[in-house]
Scaffold this active site. Structure first.
Site, PDB file in Angstrom:
ATOM      1  N   GLY A  72      46.715  61.648  40.392  1.00 27.16           N
ATOM      2  CA  GLY A  72      46.234  60.751  41.438  1.00 27.16           C
ATOM      3  C   GLY A  72      45.583  59.492  40.897  1.00 27.16           C
ATOM      4  N   SER A  73      44.737  59.629  39.886  1.00 26.63           N
ATOM      5  CA  SER A  73      44.038  58.457  39.341  1.00 26.63           C
ATOM      6  C   SER A  73      45.046  57.454  38.780  1.00 26.63           C
ATOM      7  CB  SER A  73      43.080  58.867  38.224  1.00 26.63           C
ATOM      8  OG  SER A  73      42.160  59.815  38.692  1.00 26.63           O
ATOM      9  N   ASN A 152      37.640  62.584  50.200  1.00 29.16           N
ATOM     10  CA  ASN A 152      37.503  63.805  49.414  1.00 29.16           C
ATOM     11  C   ASN A 152      36.139  64.468  49.545  1.00 29.16           C
ATOM     12  OD1 ASN A 152      37.286  61.198  47.938  1.00 29.16           O
ATOM     13  ND2 ASN A 152      36.296  62.460  46.404  1.00 29.16           N
ATOM     14  N   GLN A 180      44.070  63.616  49.048  1.00 30.04           N
ATOM     15  CA  GLN A 180      43.507  64.740  49.814  1.00 30.04           C
ATOM     16  C   GLN A 180      44.362  65.101  51.029  1.00 30.04           C
ATOM     17  OE1 GLN A 180      40.881  66.777  49.257  1.00 30.04           O
ATOM     18  NE2 GLN A 180      40.328  65.752  47.349  1.00 30.04           N
ATOM     19  N   ALA A 201      49.597  66.708  42.515  1.00 30.89           N
ATOM     20  CA  ALA A 201      50.057  68.071  42.815  1.00 30.89           C
ATOM     21  C   ALA A 201      48.933  69.105  42.816  1.00 30.89           C
ATOM     22  CB  ALA A 201      51.140  68.484  41.812  1.00 30.89           C
ATOM     23  N   HIS A 202      47.909  68.896  41.979  1.00 30.18           N
ATOM     24  CA  HIS A 202      46.908  69.966  41.840  1.00 30.18           C
ATOM     25  C   HIS A 202      45.979  70.090  43.037  1.00 30.18           C
ATOM     26  CE1 HIS A 202      43.140  67.713  40.582  1.00 30.18           C
ATOM     27  NE2 HIS A 202      44.035  66.760  40.463  1.00 30.18           N
ATOM     28  N   THR A 238      58.970  60.318  28.373  1.00 33.11           N
ATOM     29  CA  THR A 238      59.738  61.504  28.743  1.00 33.11           C
ATOM     30  C   THR A 238      59.035  62.228  29.888  1.00 33.11           C
ATOM     31  OG1 THR A 238      60.553  61.693  26.496  1.00 33.11           O
ATOM     32  CG2 THR A 238      60.689  63.684  27.860  1.00 33.11           C
ATOM     33  N   CYS A 326      33.764  64.405  40.139  1.00 31.50           N
ATOM     34  CA  CYS A 326      33.634  63.383  39.106  1.00 31.50           C
ATOM     35  C   CYS A 326      32.192  62.905  38.981  1.00 31.50           C
ATOM     36  CB  CYS A 326      34.521  62.199  39.428  1.00 31.50           C
ATOM     37  SG  CYS A 326      36.062  62.666  40.174  1.00 31.50           S
TER      38      CYS A 326
HETATM   39  C1  LIG Z   1      41.366  64.185  43.204  1.00 33.51           C
HETATM   40  C2  LIG Z   1      41.480  62.815  43.768  1.00 33.51           C
HETATM   41  C3  LIG Z   1      41.948  61.747  43.000  1.00 33.51           C
HETATM   42  C4  LIG Z   1      42.246  61.887  41.533  1.00 33.51           C
HETATM   43  O1  LIG Z   1      43.374  62.651  41.285  1.00 33.51           O
HETATM   44  P1  LIG Z   1      43.618  63.192  39.790  1.00 33.51           P
HETATM   45  O2  LIG Z   1      44.922  63.901  39.889  1.00 33.51           O
HETATM   46  O3  LIG Z   1      42.470  64.100  39.483  1.00 33.51           O
HETATM   47  O4  LIG Z   1      43.669  62.019  38.896  1.00 33.51           O
HETATM   48  C5  LIG Z   1      42.084  60.523  43.600  1.00 33.51           C
HETATM   49  N1  LIG Z   1      41.775  60.344  44.900  1.00 33.51           N
HETATM   50  C6  LIG Z   1      41.320  61.335  45.678  1.00 33.51           C
HETATM   51  C7  LIG Z   1      41.011  61.076  47.110  1.00 33.51           C
HETATM   52  C8  LIG Z   1      41.150  62.607  45.129  1.00 33.51           C
HETATM   53  O5  LIG Z   1      40.691  63.598  45.895  1.00 33.51           O
END
Ligand SMILES: *Cc1c(COP(=O)(O)O)cnc(C)c1O
Length: 392
Positions: A72-73, A152, A180, A201-202, A238, A326
């Site tokens: 996500g970041s 979040n 989210q 994905a996580h 890759t 974070c």
């Molecule tokens: C968790 C989160 C991210 C960051 O995602 P990562 O996969 O940990 O880099 C960014 N934005 C929101 C709203 C999140 O909840």
């Protein structure tokens, strides 16, 4: 209690067994490089493209407009920096909100140092962005609006359709950090006029370290990583094939029984909130009462430090969070809670419990039981609380 009660699903989720099963062969059996010409390579290539297709279908996009990232970041950084630098000649103004994830806010601070101007839109007491202020902030210099889909920390879901409409009317690109929301809310990028969308994905039972950015055709954006021609020359390197396969499987599972799943979460969420309000005084629910993520609970317990609450819960085998993952570890109150108008001392006493697929009614009841005990014990050590009780 030996079994962990995990209520921090907004920080990350466990990988589902079906997802893991699908990923495993791509580590040591189907390990070919998708760029290789022989069949071991094309097996991987097909797996990557199948996953891309699954993700695209979910948000009503075309597969070629999904670009894999390392989470996500990375997607957030790319959307902002990529658009900012590619459109510098058109303008240098970006609009975002005060309650974004740090993946957006810290990228904006970086861009400000590079000479861009950023407007941070206010939110109301529930965390909804001020649409009038948003409209008024748009100038001829504005190139991008980036507003998150759902928050979040407090779970508030933004009026994304209205924001998309405003952006389209003004001819400004619209990016949304939907990390989210994806896997939890139905999203159609055409209907909502979304030009770019970040996901990871996580946060929906897939693996860590894999995500994607949707980029609408025609959006002017710089490539993220130069190198080989992967991801249509925009994000070289890759491919993380097992991660991509896992992400595809996870998104498919997430949307299979979405309504049923969400109804269960809402029931558990509202049960927990109701019980806390019935059994503990001086509490406050943060975020929108109804327009919030199905699994999100964010409550302030006055006269208590969020950190002490978390430590006590941990000793009972309960995993929750104060602020976002974070920022916990620092003692700064959450920027989100300050933005919705909470004073510093109250913003410190907040607890986020984010429910997921594996939580049960029994767990909810157990957590409330423990909260009652812990809050009473911590408050008995608070001179301020004792004083308030005397007056009462
Ligand atoms: C968790 C989160 C991210 C960051 O995602 P990562 O996969 O940990 O880099 C960014 N934005 C929101 C709203 C999140 O909840």
């Amino acid at each position: 209690m030996t079994k962990l009660i995990y209520m921090d699903n907004s920080a990350t989720t466990p990988v589902k067994q079906e997802v893991l099963d699908e990923m495993l062969p791509y580590f040591n059996i189907k390990y070919g490089n998708p760029s290789s010409i022989y069949s071991l390579g094309s097996t991987s290539k097909v797996a990557v493209e199948t996953s891309r297709e699954k993700i695209a279908t979910t948000i009503n996009a075309n597969a070629k407009d999904i670009f894999f990232t390392a989470g996500g970041s990375e997607a957030d950084n790319w959307a902002l920096k990529g658009v900012a630098f590619a459109n510098r000649k058109k303008g240098n103004h970006i609009i975002t909100s005060k309650i974004e994830h740090h993946g957006i806010l810290h990228t904006c601070e970086y861009l400000e140092k590079q000479g861009f101007k950023v407007t941070y839109i206010d939110v109301d007491e529930y965390g909804i962005v001020d649409l009038n202020q948003l409209k008024k902030s748009i100038t001829d210099e504005t190139i991008l609006i980036s507003i998150m889909f759902a928050n979040n920390e407090i779970g508030t879901i933004q009026p994304i359709k209205e924001i998309g409409r405003i952006a389209k009317e003004k001819g400004v690109y619209f990016h949304t950090d939907a990390v989210q929301a994806i896997g939890h809310i139905k999203i159609d990028v055409d209907e909502l006029n979304i030009d770019m969308l970040s996901m990871a994905a996580h946060k929906f039972y897939g693996p860590k370290g894999i995500g994607a950015l949707y980029i609408r055709p025609g959006v002017k954006i710089d490539p993220l990583i130069s190198g080989g021609g992967q991801e249509r020359n925009r994000r070289a390197g890759t491919e993380n094939v097992p991660g991509i396969v896992g992400m595809g499987k996870a998104i498919e599972l997430a949307y299979e029984n979405l309504d049923e799943h969400n109804n269960k979460l809402i029931e558990l969420r509202d049960r927990l909130i109701k019980k806390v309000f019935e059994s503990i005084d001086y509490v406050r629910l943060n975020g929108h009462p109804t327009n919030r993520l199905p699994g999100n609970i964010n409550i302030c317990f006055e006269f208590i430090e969020g950190e002490s609450l978390l430590l006590s819960l941990d000793m009972e085998g309960i995993a929750g969070s104060s602020g976002s993952a974070c920022t916990s570890g620092t003692l700064d109150p959450s920027h989100v809670l300050l933005a919705i108008g909470l004073p510093h001392e109250i913003a410190h006493g907040s607890l986020r419990l984010s429910l997921g697929d594996f939580n049960t009614k029994d767990e909810v009841d157990y957590v409330v039981e423990k909260l009652v005990e812990i809050v009473a014990r911590l408050r008995s050590m608070s001179p301020l609380y004792e004083k308030v009780k005397e007056v009462k």
